[in-house]
Design a protein around this motif. Structure first.
Motif, PDB file in Angstrom:
ATOM      1  N   LEU A 131       0.831  -1.204   0.000  1.00 22.19           N
ATOM      2  CA  LEU A 131       0.000   0.000   0.000  1.00 22.19           C
ATOM      3  C   LEU A 131       0.865   1.254   0.000  1.00 22.19           C
ATOM      4  CD1 LEU A 131      -2.790  -1.051   2.531  1.00 22.19           C
ATOM      5  CD2 LEU A 131      -3.074  -0.628   0.089  1.00 22.19           C
ATOM      6  N   ALA A 132       1.959   1.202   0.748  1.00 20.57           N
ATOM      7  CA  ALA A 132       2.851   2.358   0.785  1.00 20.57           C
ATOM      8  C   ALA A 132       3.534   2.577  -0.565  1.00 20.57           C
ATOM      9  CB  ALA A 132       3.904   2.172   1.880  1.00 20.57           C
ATOM     10  N   ALA A 133       3.912   1.485  -1.233  1.00 22.28           N
ATOM     11  CA  ALA A 133       4.527   1.612  -2.557  1.00 22.28           C
ATOM     12  C   ALA A 133       3.556   2.244  -3.547  1.00 22.28           C
ATOM     13  CB  ALA A 133       4.974   0.237  -3.060  1.00 22.28           C
ATOM     14  N   ARG A 134       2.305   1.826  -3.475  1.00 26.17           N
ATOM     15  CA  ARG A 134       1.277   2.423  -4.323  1.00 26.17           C
ATOM     16  C   ARG A 134       1.142   3.918  -4.050  1.00 26.17           C
ATOM     17  NH1 ARG A 134      -4.500   1.766  -1.855  1.00 26.17           N
ATOM     18  NH2 ARG A 134      -5.096   3.901  -2.251  1.00 26.17           N
ATOM     19  N   GLY A 135       1.144   4.283  -2.773  1.00 34.81           N
ATOM     20  CA  GLY A 135       1.045   5.695  -2.416  1.00 34.81           C
ATOM     21  C   GLY A 135       2.228   6.502  -2.904  1.00 34.81           C
ATOM     22  N   THR A 136       3.415   5.895  -2.847  1.00 33.92           N
ATOM     23  CA  THR A 136       4.613   6.585  -3.318  1.00 33.92           C
ATOM     24  C   THR A 136       4.521   6.898  -4.803  1.00 33.92           C
ATOM     25  OG1 THR A 136       5.961   5.444  -1.657  1.00 33.92           O
ATOM     26  CG2 THR A 136       7.124   6.430  -3.518  1.00 33.92           C
ATOM     27  N   ALA A 137       4.146   5.889  -5.603  1.00 30.41           N
ATOM     28  CA  ALA A 137       4.035   6.099  -7.051  1.00 30.41           C
ATOM     29  C   ALA A 137       2.959   7.125  -7.382  1.00 30.41           C
ATOM     30  CB  ALA A 137       3.730   4.772  -7.739  1.00 30.41           C
ATOM     31  N   ALA A 138       1.828   7.048  -6.690  1.00 27.27           N
ATOM     32  CA  ALA A 138       0.743   7.987  -6.952  1.00 27.27           C
ATOM     33  C   ALA A 138       1.149   9.410  -6.585  1.00 27.27           C
ATOM     34  CB  ALA A 138      -0.502   7.576  -6.163  1.00 27.27           C
ATOM     35  N   ALA A 139       1.821   9.572  -5.445  1.00 26.60           N
ATOM     36  CA  ALA A 139       2.249  10.906  -5.021  1.00 26.60           C
ATOM     37  C   ALA A 139       3.269  11.496  -5.986  1.00 26.60           C
ATOM     38  CB  ALA A 139       2.830  10.847  -3.611  1.00 26.60           C
ATOM     39  N   MET A 140       4.193  10.664  -6.438  1.00 29.37           N
ATOM     40  CA  MET A 140       5.205  11.159  -7.375  1.00 29.37           C
ATOM     41  C   MET A 140       4.566  11.592  -8.698  1.00 29.37           C
ATOM     42  SD  MET A 140       8.366   8.513  -6.717  1.00 29.37           S
ATOM     43  CE  MET A 140       9.411   9.332  -7.897  1.00 29.37           C
ATOM     44  N   THR A 141       3.608  10.790  -9.179  1.00 29.82           N
ATOM     45  CA  THR A 141       2.921  11.148 -10.422  1.00 29.82           C
ATOM     46  C   THR A 141       2.168  12.463 -10.262  1.00 29.82           C
ATOM     47  OG1 THR A 141       2.651   8.807 -10.984  1.00 29.82           O
ATOM     48  CG2 THR A 141       1.223  10.389 -12.113  1.00 29.82           C
ATOM     49  N   GLY A 142       1.415  12.567  -9.183  1.00 34.17           N
ATOM     50  CA  GLY A 142       0.665  13.795  -8.944  1.00 34.17           C
ATOM     51  C   GLY A 142       1.546  15.008  -8.776  1.00 34.17           C
ATOM     52  N   ALA A 143       2.664  14.831  -8.079  1.00 36.74           N
ATOM     53  CA  ALA A 143       3.577  15.955  -7.853  1.00 36.74           C
ATOM     54  C   ALA A 143       4.191  16.437  -9.155  1.00 36.74           C
ATOM     55  CB  ALA A 143       4.672  15.531  -6.872  1.00 36.74           C
ATOM     56  N   VAL A 144       4.614  15.490  -9.999  1.00 38.21           N
ATOM     57  CA  VAL A 144       5.221  15.866 -11.284  1.00 38.21           C
ATOM     58  C   VAL A 144       4.213  16.617 -12.156  1.00 38.21           C
ATOM     59  CG1 VAL A 144       6.163  14.957 -13.441  1.00 38.21           C
ATOM     60  CG2 VAL A 144       6.944  14.025 -11.260  1.00 38.21           C
ATOM     61  N   LEU A 145       2.988  16.106 -12.215  1.00 41.15           N
ATOM     62  CA  LEU A 145       1.945  16.769 -13.003  1.00 41.15           C
ATOM     63  C   LEU A 145       1.671  18.173 -12.484  1.00 41.15           C
ATOM     64  CD1 LEU A 145      -0.641  13.864 -13.534  1.00 41.15           C
ATOM     65  CD2 LEU A 145       0.654  15.056 -15.317  1.00 41.15           C
ATOM     66  N   ILE A 147       3.526  20.212 -10.590  1.00 37.83           N
ATOM     67  CA  ILE A 147       4.645  21.141 -10.749  1.00 37.83           C
ATOM     68  C   ILE A 147       4.795  21.566 -12.199  1.00 37.83           C
ATOM     69  CG2 ILE A 147       7.154  21.331 -10.612  1.00 37.83           C
ATOM     70  CD1 ILE A 147       7.011  19.526  -8.113  1.00 37.83           C
ATOM     71  N   ALA A 148       4.740  20.587 -13.114  1.00 43.05           N
ATOM     72  CA  ALA A 148       4.911  20.905 -14.535  1.00 43.05           C
ATOM     73  C   ALA A 148       3.819  21.853 -15.029  1.00 43.05           C
ATOM     74  CB  ALA A 148       4.908  19.623 -15.365  1.00 43.05           C
ATOM     75  N   LEU A 149       2.569  21.576 -14.676  1.00 41.00           N
ATOM     76  CA  LEU A 149       1.468  22.406 -15.155  1.00 41.00           C
ATOM     77  C   LEU A 149       1.438  23.770 -14.465  1.00 41.00           C
ATOM     78  CD1 LEU A 149      -1.346  19.708 -15.429  1.00 41.00           C
ATOM     79  CD2 LEU A 149      -0.156  20.874 -17.295  1.00 41.00           C
ATOM     80  N   ALA A 150       1.804  23.809 -13.184  1.00 46.17           N
ATOM     81  CA  ALA A 150       1.831  25.096 -12.488  1.00 46.17           C
ATOM     82  C   ALA A 150       2.893  26.015 -13.082  1.00 46.17           C
ATOM     83  CB  ALA A 150       2.099  24.881 -10.999  1.00 46.17           C
ATOM     84  N   VAL A 151       4.066  25.461 -13.344  1.00 46.42           N
ATOM     85  CA  VAL A 151       5.144  26.256 -13.951  1.00 46.42           C
ATOM     86  C   VAL A 151       4.754  26.705 -15.354  1.00 46.42           C
ATOM     87  CG1 VAL A 151       7.531  26.172 -14.762  1.00 46.42           C
ATOM     88  CG2 VAL A 151       6.941  25.183 -12.547  1.00 46.42           C
ATOM     89  N   ALA A 152       3.962  25.874 -16.057  1.00 43.37           N
ATOM     90  CA  ALA A 152       3.530  26.219 -17.413  1.00 43.37           C
ATOM     91  C   ALA A 152       2.387  27.224 -17.424  1.00 43.37           C
ATOM     92  CB  ALA A 152       3.106  24.954 -18.153  1.00 43.37           C
ATOM     93  N   GLY A 153       1.868  27.564 -16.220  1.00 39.76           N
ATOM     94  CA  GLY A 153       0.816  28.567 -16.153  1.00 39.76           C
ATOM     95  C   GLY A 153      -0.588  28.013 -16.273  1.00 39.76           C
ATOM     96  N   ALA A 154      -0.786  26.738 -15.933  1.00 40.59           N
ATOM     97  CA  ALA A 154      -2.108  26.120 -16.071  1.00 40.59           C
ATOM     98  C   ALA A 154      -3.082  26.526 -14.977  1.00 40.59           C
ATOM     99  CB  ALA A 154      -1.968  24.595 -16.094  1.00 40.59           C
ATOM    100  N   GLY A 155      -2.590  27.175 -13.936  1.00 39.29           N
ATOM    101  CA  GLY A 155      -3.473  27.651 -12.876  1.00 39.29           C
ATOM    102  C   GLY A 155      -4.132  26.517 -12.117  1.00 39.29           C
ATOM    103  N   VAL A 156      -5.454  26.630 -11.931  1.00 42.67           N
ATOM    104  CA  VAL A 156      -6.181  25.679 -11.117  1.00 42.67           C
ATOM    105  C   VAL A 156      -6.098  24.263 -11.679  1.00 42.67           C
ATOM    106  CG1 VAL A 156      -8.383  26.005 -12.338  1.00 42.67           C
ATOM    107  CG2 VAL A 156      -8.382  25.291  -9.945  1.00 42.67           C
ATOM    108  N   TRP A 157      -5.875  24.112 -12.987  1.00 42.63           N
ATOM    109  CA  TRP A 157      -5.831  22.786 -13.598  1.00 42.63           C
ATOM    110  C   TRP A 157      -4.591  22.003 -13.201  1.00 42.63           C
ATOM    111  CZ3 TRP A 157     -10.356  21.452 -14.839  1.00 42.63           C
ATOM    112  CH2 TRP A 157     -11.283  22.430 -15.241  1.00 42.63           C
ATOM    113  N   ALA A 158      -3.597  22.679 -12.678  1.00 39.71           N
ATOM    114  CA  ALA A 158      -2.447  21.954 -12.131  1.00 39.71           C
ATOM    115  C   ALA A 158      -2.877  21.127 -10.928  1.00 39.71           C
ATOM    116  CB  ALA A 158      -1.343  22.940 -11.737  1.00 39.71           C
ATOM    117  N   LEU A 159      -3.725  21.710 -10.077  1.00 41.31           N
ATOM    118  CA  LEU A 159      -4.209  20.993  -8.898  1.00 41.31           C
ATOM    119  C   LEU A 159      -5.208  19.909  -9.282  1.00 41.31           C
ATOM    120  CD1 LEU A 159      -4.700  24.066  -6.531  1.00 41.31           C
ATOM    121  CD2 LEU A 159      -2.799  22.452  -6.544  1.00 41.31           C
ATOM    122  N   VAL A 160      -6.045  20.169 -10.281  1.00 39.54           N
ATOM    123  CA  VAL A 160      -6.999  19.160 -10.744  1.00 39.54           C
ATOM    124  C   VAL A 160      -6.250  17.963 -11.319  1.00 39.54           C
ATOM    125  CG1 VAL A 160      -8.839  18.667 -12.401  1.00 39.54           C
ATOM    126  CG2 VAL A 160      -8.815  20.855 -11.173  1.00 39.54           C
ATOM    127  N   ALA A 161      -5.246  18.232 -12.154  1.00 39.84           N
ATOM    128  CA  ALA A 161      -4.460  17.142 -12.746  1.00 39.84           C
ATOM    129  C   ALA A 161      -3.721  16.344 -11.679  1.00 39.84           C
ATOM    130  CB  ALA A 161      -3.467  17.710 -13.766  1.00 39.84           C
TER     131      ALA A 161
END
Length: 495
Positions: A131-145, A147-161
């Motif tokens: 379960l912890a491994a699953r959480g790690t992968a999910a958190a890393m995916t969400g964090a990358v999405l 950060i990338a979208l926020a830096v690109a100026g996606a605004g609220v959609w960075a948090l949705v993604a």
């Protein structure tokens, strides 16, 4: 498992800091409002069935499959209703963008319904590492999405993604890890039995959601999503720290306490140990934040969030007090006495919402102070109920109180040091704060709560020794091939 959970929280902190520097408060408020609605509906879709599965001594295929299809069916139904009502909800809060955000996040609701039973089965089997491994992968995916979208100026959609990405990866990995697959063995009588058991838990869960989400709904309705954004960031900072220190223990308490339900003395000792161990980490972290927020919040999140520093201070103290009630519900669930918990939670939540509705128009600081007062008032009430209904001795609070005292004195010394520090640079001040805490807290813990400190230190030693042994076994084959090679200490420390 602990390392994986801390990795998840570290990734959450990094994404929170980076995204917080890129987005406006209104974006956080909008997603918090949508997430609150999704959270309430996710509780309805589960209806306490996951806890039913964990608590049962024996499970058959009919029970598992019935729980799965019932939960998934409820989730899909609620998702359709939410999609239909999204424009009305957006109009009620005067937030047009909320409609599309809710439509996107209905996917999370369906995924939560489809993941509830396999998640419960893995927790029942104590497969916390997977379960912890699953959480790690999910958190890393969400964090990358995010950060990338926020830096690109996606605004609220960075948090949705970020939210959707985490939910998708989490669901996929969960189904890959669990061996069970649902069948069409569905029994209405079994579904009614599970829903009957879960109805009391559902009531408690909904009341807890009313407490947590009520703040968000009231702030969005009375003020704006911008005000809600400031509140969300302040409380999210506290929650990230809180979860980092508590999730390792809290993830195992429900199944562990359930196995001790027929041995109350051992159950009470486990309760005391869990509270003390959690307090060793949470008390100093929360009270350190309370002492340093005026410098830490602008330093970490940027000057635009300075307004949240005082709110974070007050909320951190409230969170520290909350540790004393952290495992109360788990005790009630373990012994099967949910009605007293339900009544008590209903009264506490009613008081909580009265405080929120009354003080929210006066500002975030007034509301935070009111909620701190509520926590101070209800804490002894919960302990009295635990004692009278379950028989938990009051002495179970002594060790945690000593840990709290050590952390409080540490925080007082940190705050006092901050008053006399000559530097204006926030990084220098933070370094000084950390140094004072690192020097004083271990000594105060040994002085005031020596048994807890020694137990905690012993557990850390055993954990490190186990990792070193696994590292030595992992390096065995290479040593056999190169007998003269020297094993470097850093190799085992990375395991």
């Amino acid at each position: 498992m602990a390392a994986q959970i801390w990795t998840v929280r570290s990734m959450s902190v990094v994404s929170f800091v980076v995204v917080g520097r890129q987005l406006e408060p209104a974006a956080f408020g909008l997603v918090a409002l949508a997430g609150g609605i999704i959270g309430v509906l996710a509780i309805l879709s589960d209806s306490g069935m996951a806890t039913y599965l964990i608590r049962q001594q024996q499970l058959d295929e009919t029970t598992r499959s019935t729980a799965f299809w019932t939960s998934l069916g409820l989730a899909c139904t609620l998702a359709v209703l939410l999609a239909a009502c999204a424009p009305l909800i957006a109009a009620a809060f005067d937030e047009p963008e909320l409609t599309v955000v809710l439509w996107c996040l209905t996917l999370n609701l369906v995924l939560a319904g489809g993941s509830s039973v396999p998640n419960a089965l893995m927790r029942r089997e104590l497969r916390f590492k997977a379960l912890a491994a699953r959480g790690t992968a999910a958190a890393m995916t969400g964090a990358v999405l995010a950060i990338a979208l926020a830096v690109a100026g996606a605004g609220v959609w960075a948090l949705v993604a970020q939210s959707i990405g985490q939910a998708v990866v989490s669901a996929v990995m969960l189904w890959c890890a669990v061996d069970w697959r649902p069948t069409l063995q569905i029994e209405r009588r079994r579904a009614r039995e599970m829903l009957s058991f879960g109805s009391k838990l559902l009531t408690i869960d909904l009341l807890m959601q009313a407490r947590d989400r009520g703040e968000e709904f009231v702030l969005a309705g009375v003020a704006s999503t911008t005000t809600l954004g400031f509140w969300t960031v302040a409380t999210r900072l506290v929650k990230l720290i809180q979860d980092t220190g508590s999730q390792v223990i809290s993830s195992v308490t429900t199944p562990a306490f359930a196995k001790l339900q027929s041995d109350l003395p051992r159950l009470f000792r486990a309760y005391e140990t869990a509270m003390s161990a959690t307090g060793v980490v949470i008390f100093p972290a929360m009270l350190f934040l309370a002492a340093t927020s005026p410098d830490v919040v602008p330093l970490v999140l940027g000057e635009q969030w300075t307004r949240t520093a005082l709110v974070a201070q007050i909320t951190a103290v409230t969170a520290a007090i909350g540790v004393f009630s952290y495992f109360d519900r788990t005790i009630f669930v373990a012994v099967g006495k949910l009605r007293p918990e339900m009544i008590m939670v209903a009264l506490i939540i009613t008081l909580h919402l009265v405080v929120v509705v009354t003080l929210a128009p006066l500002g975030l600081t007034a509301m935070a102070l009111g909620l701190l007062g509520r926590a101070l008032f209800t804490f002894p009430v919960r302990q009295v109920v635990l004692h009278r209904v379950v028989g938990v001795p009051y002495r179970c609070l002594l060790k945690p109180f000593r840990v709290f005292a050590a952390a409080a004195l540490m925080a007082l010394l940190v705050w006092g040091g901050g008053q006399v520090l000559p530097w204006e640079d926030r990084w220098a001040r933070f370094g000084a704060y950390a140094g004072i805490a690192a020097l004083t807290y271990p000594l105060l813990l040994l002085l005031l709560a020596r048994p807890v400190a020694l137990d905690f230190g012993g557990e850390l030693k055993r954990l490190l020794a186990g990792r070193l042994r696994r590292g030595a076994r992992a390096s065995g084959p290479s040593q056999a091939q190169e007998p003269s090679a020297t094993v470097r200490p850093t190799d085992s420390s990375k395991v």
